[in-house]
Design a protein around this motif. Structure first.
Motif, PDB file in Angstrom:
ATOM      1  N   UNK A 103       0.819  -1.213   0.000  1.00 66.89           N
ATOM      2  CA  UNK A 103       0.000   0.000   0.000  1.00 66.89           C
ATOM      3  C   UNK A 103       0.854   1.264   0.000  1.00 66.89           C
ATOM      4  N   UNK A 104       2.147   1.123   0.340  1.00 62.31           N
ATOM      5  CA  UNK A 104       3.029   2.290   0.420  1.00 62.31           C
ATOM      6  C   UNK A 104       3.859   2.494  -0.848  1.00 62.31           C
ATOM      7  N   UNK A 105       3.685   1.647  -1.836  1.00 61.22           N
ATOM      8  CA  UNK A 105       4.479   1.761  -3.052  1.00 61.22           C
ATOM      9  C   UNK A 105       4.178   3.045  -3.822  1.00 61.22           C
ATOM     10  N   UNK A 106       5.209   3.533  -4.519  1.00 61.01           N
ATOM     11  CA  UNK A 106       5.099   4.672  -5.425  1.00 61.01           C
ATOM     12  C   UNK A 106       4.619   5.946  -4.711  1.00 61.01           C
ATOM     13  N   UNK A 107       4.958   6.022  -3.377  1.00 62.06           N
ATOM     14  CA  UNK A 107       4.537   7.196  -2.614  1.00 62.06           C
ATOM     15  C   UNK A 107       5.723   7.835  -1.892  1.00 62.06           C
ATOM     16  N   UNK A 112      11.940   3.321   0.293  1.00 67.98           N
ATOM     17  CA  UNK A 112      11.364   2.699  -0.894  1.00 67.98           C
ATOM     18  C   UNK A 112      12.344   2.781  -2.067  1.00 67.98           C
ATOM     19  N   UNK A 113      12.385   1.750  -2.854  1.00 70.45           N
ATOM     20  CA  UNK A 113      13.195   1.740  -4.079  1.00 70.45           C
ATOM     21  C   UNK A 113      12.580   0.736  -5.039  1.00 70.45           C
ATOM     22  N   UNK A 114      13.007   0.812  -6.283  1.00 66.55           N
ATOM     23  CA  UNK A 114      12.510  -0.091  -7.328  1.00 66.55           C
ATOM     24  C   UNK A 114      13.453  -1.280  -7.434  1.00 66.55           C
ATOM     25  N   UNK A 115      13.044  -2.425  -6.944  1.00 70.28           N
ATOM     26  CA  UNK A 115      13.917  -3.589  -6.884  1.00 70.28           C
ATOM     27  C   UNK A 115      14.334  -4.054  -8.277  1.00 70.28           C
ATOM     28  N   UNK A 158      10.549  -9.028  -0.877  1.00 68.06           N
ATOM     29  CA  UNK A 158       9.601  -9.479   0.140  1.00 68.06           C
ATOM     30  C   UNK A 158       8.832  -8.292   0.706  1.00 68.06           C
ATOM     31  N   UNK A 159       7.661  -7.959   0.149  1.00 64.41           N
ATOM     32  CA  UNK A 159       6.865  -6.865   0.713  1.00 64.41           C
ATOM     33  C   UNK A 159       6.519  -7.155   2.175  1.00 64.41           C
ATOM     34  N   UNK A 160       6.733  -6.167   3.011  1.00 66.20           N
ATOM     35  CA  UNK A 160       6.584  -6.358   4.458  1.00 66.20           C
ATOM     36  C   UNK A 160       5.210  -6.881   4.855  1.00 66.20           C
ATOM     37  N   UNK A 161       4.157  -6.408   4.200  1.00 63.82           N
ATOM     38  CA  UNK A 161       2.810  -6.833   4.580  1.00 63.82           C
ATOM     39  C   UNK A 161       2.487  -8.241   4.059  1.00 63.82           C
ATOM     40  N   UNK A 162       2.927  -8.543   2.852  1.00 63.37           N
ATOM     41  CA  UNK A 162       2.602  -9.838   2.243  1.00 63.37           C
ATOM     42  C   UNK A 162       3.206 -10.978   3.044  1.00 63.37           C
TER      43      UNK A 162
END
Length: 552
Positions: A103-107, A112-115, A158-162
């Motif tokens: 939910x925090x991507x692209x904000x 945050x970075x583009x893996x 590994x997205x933290x929430x997933x």
């Protein structure tokens, strides 16, 4: 409830992973939780660069993918050096990187970075676990990709929430790997080339080797009197004492060894590539008339100096099983060529007698020939060396006796900071091996803090610090290009003995030649007693490399 982090760890267990080198981060807490009750050992490192180097070295030492785990942003940036090393050295490795919640991507979120953008051009693949039920399948796919074909690193985001969600899928086991195959036409192409060769040569390197494969290639080369050249920092496939061992190409090589490559009328590349270092920046063995036969599972073969006559799509171990099927009846007598190549290597790799070393060595500087002589005298047949980048690498490359596979873990990439972390990984992978890490004063201060990790995890090894108070390789090139204008390459060092002792290691400084033998003996006694030991060797700036070693 089984969460995704736990399922990822169970997938590691299913793939036979024994340890993961990591620096913890809040972005992958669920995976850390999964490790809590797992037989997979969490080797907690002090810097992500050290952790990724250790994982890469594990891949070299075992042939299986090394595992590294780091957090997002800064952690991922620090780990990049080990991943890049794995890419250029074709080493299997899986890097797990924590990511921001979906939910925090692209904000412009915290760290945050583009893996994909960061790792896409230095990894075989980049996966992101975006669906909880697919997590295990993605991890299994990553291991398969890392260890198949042209081996290399794979990144798993590994997205933290997933990874904190419930896992509803099934645990995936290893996929069968294809190691290529050898057809009758392949066998005939190789046999036909060797039957017509008066100066045949084998050039070995790369990954996909085993001890059995190395033994088979050595027997073949000895029986048919075909010299074997080793790729740079890859001199552990053919026994140091074998009459087939003709030395290596690349940095620190002998000029006469490079001439062998030029003179060979047929070259069999076994896992090795004619990249810029063994070919002196693609100057050697170029042209359409070169007969170069390649045995490699990499179909692209981008790194080449000359034409490829025939390409067998198989790794060294696969082709080794077919060596007995090669019909070399009528092959020319190559005994003189074979003996000449061996003499070149024997002369170059022999430590000169005391009266023939550095005639102008100043008072107060230690003779590194004497240090190598004392170390070699203490080694058993399965001793293993590690080193990273710098002038100090010339010493083990030239004089360390590699008599088992693997016995030389080094980076073709030329990355500093590799030596200590890789030695620790090698000792963890095979606790019975004698492990000696060679490092320079410049290299040691890059990830040398993993010395305390080695102490913590009880990996007794010897670290030899060759201290010339400079970035020696750069100084040498500087003097060639801008003579007498030394700038930006001189160093001021700490007391490495006190530094090592503060981390729990045994340490001693060597400042005079008459101290060498006793100090080396004491160091090996400490290692045998279960201690990490460090020898701080003071050398002269102008006598930091063995004489006659080319910088190419």
């Amino acid at each position: 409830m089984t969460h995704v982090g736990e399922a990822i760890v169970k997938t590691l267990e299913a793939h036979g992973v024994k340890r993961a080198f990591l620096v913890p981060g809040e972005s992958f807490l669920a995976v850390l939780d999964g490790l809590h009750d797992s037989p997979v050992d969490a080797i907690v490192c002090r810097h992500e660069g050290g952790a990724s180097f250790a994982a890469e070295a594990h891949g070299k030492a075992t042939g299986e993918a090394g595992v590294c785990m780091v957090t997002r942003g800064p952690g991922a940036a620090n780990a990049k050096i080990g991943l890049y090393t794995a890419w250029q050295d074709e080493t299997p490795m899986v890097l797990f990187v924590g990511l921001v919640p979906t939910a925090d991507r692209y904000r412009e979120s915290f760290q945050e970075f583009d893996v994909n953008a960061w790792f896409g051009d230095i990894a075989k693949g980049v996966y992101v676990v975006d669906a909880p039920e697919r997590a295990s399948r993605i991890v299994a796919a990553a291991f398969h990709l890392a260890t198949s074909g042209r081996r290399g690193p794979v990144v798993v985001g590994l997205p933290e929430d997933i990874i904190a969600e419930e896992f509803t899928g099934t645990i995936s086991g290893p996929h069968t790997r294809a190691a290529g195959a050898v057809s009758p036409s392949d066998l005939e192409a190789v046999a036909s080339a060797l039957r017509g060769a008066e100066r045949p040569l084998i050039f070995e390197g790369g990954q996909g080797w085993t001890q059995d494969a190395a033994d088979a290639w050595q027997r073949f080369a000895e029986e048919h009197q075909i010299p074997v050249l080793n790729d740079m920092r890859s001199s552990d496939k053919i026994n140091f004492d074998s009459p087939a061992n003709a030395g290596w190409l690349g940095t620190a090589r002998n000029e006469k060894t490079a001439e062998l490559l030029e003179r060979a009328d047929v070259l069999i590349q076994v896992g090795a590539k004619l990249w810029d270092k063994p070919t002196d920046n693609f100057e050697l063995r170029q042209g359409m008339d070169c007969r170069n036969l390649v045995i490699s599972v990499d179909p692209d073969q981008i790194a080449n100096s000359g034409a490829i006559t025939h390409h067998v799509l198989a790794d060294p171990a696969t082709f080794a099983k077919a060596l007995d099927s090669l019909d070399l009846g009528g092959k020319p007598d190559t005994s003189e060529w074979f003996a000449e190549a061996r003499r070149i290597h024997e002369d170059f790799s022999a430590i000169p007698p005391a009266d023939a070393r550095f005639p102008d060595l100043p008072e107060g500087a230690v003779d590194m020939y004497a240090v190598m002589e004392a170390i070699v005298d203490k080694l058993d047949a399965r001793a293993l060396c590690t080193y990273g980048a710098g002038n100090h690498c010339f010493w083990p490359q030239r004089f360390f006796p590699t008599r088992a596979f693997p016995s030389m873990l080094a980076t073709r990439l030329g990355a500093m900071g590799y030596s200590v972390a890789s030695a620790m990984a090698a000792k963890l992978a095979d606790p019975e091996r004698t492990v000696v890490a060679f490092t320079g004063d410049g290299e040691l201060m890059m990830n040398g803090q993993e010395l305390i990790t080695a102490v913590r995890y009880e990996t007794p090894m010897l670290v030899v610090v060759v201290d010339n108070e400079q970035y020696g390789t750069i100084r040498a090139n500087q003097e060639k290009t801008y003579p007498g204008r030394v700038e930006g390459t001189q160093l001021v060092n700490p007391d490495f003995v006190m530094w090592a002792q503060s981390m729990g290691a045994w340490a001693e400084k060597i400042e005079r030649n008459d101290e060498v033998a006793a100090a080396v003996s004491r160091a090996f006694e400490q290692v045998e007693a279960g201690q990490v030991a460090l020898l701080h060797v003071i050398v002269d700036q102008d006598h930091a490399t063995p004489e006659g070693s080319a910088e190419a």
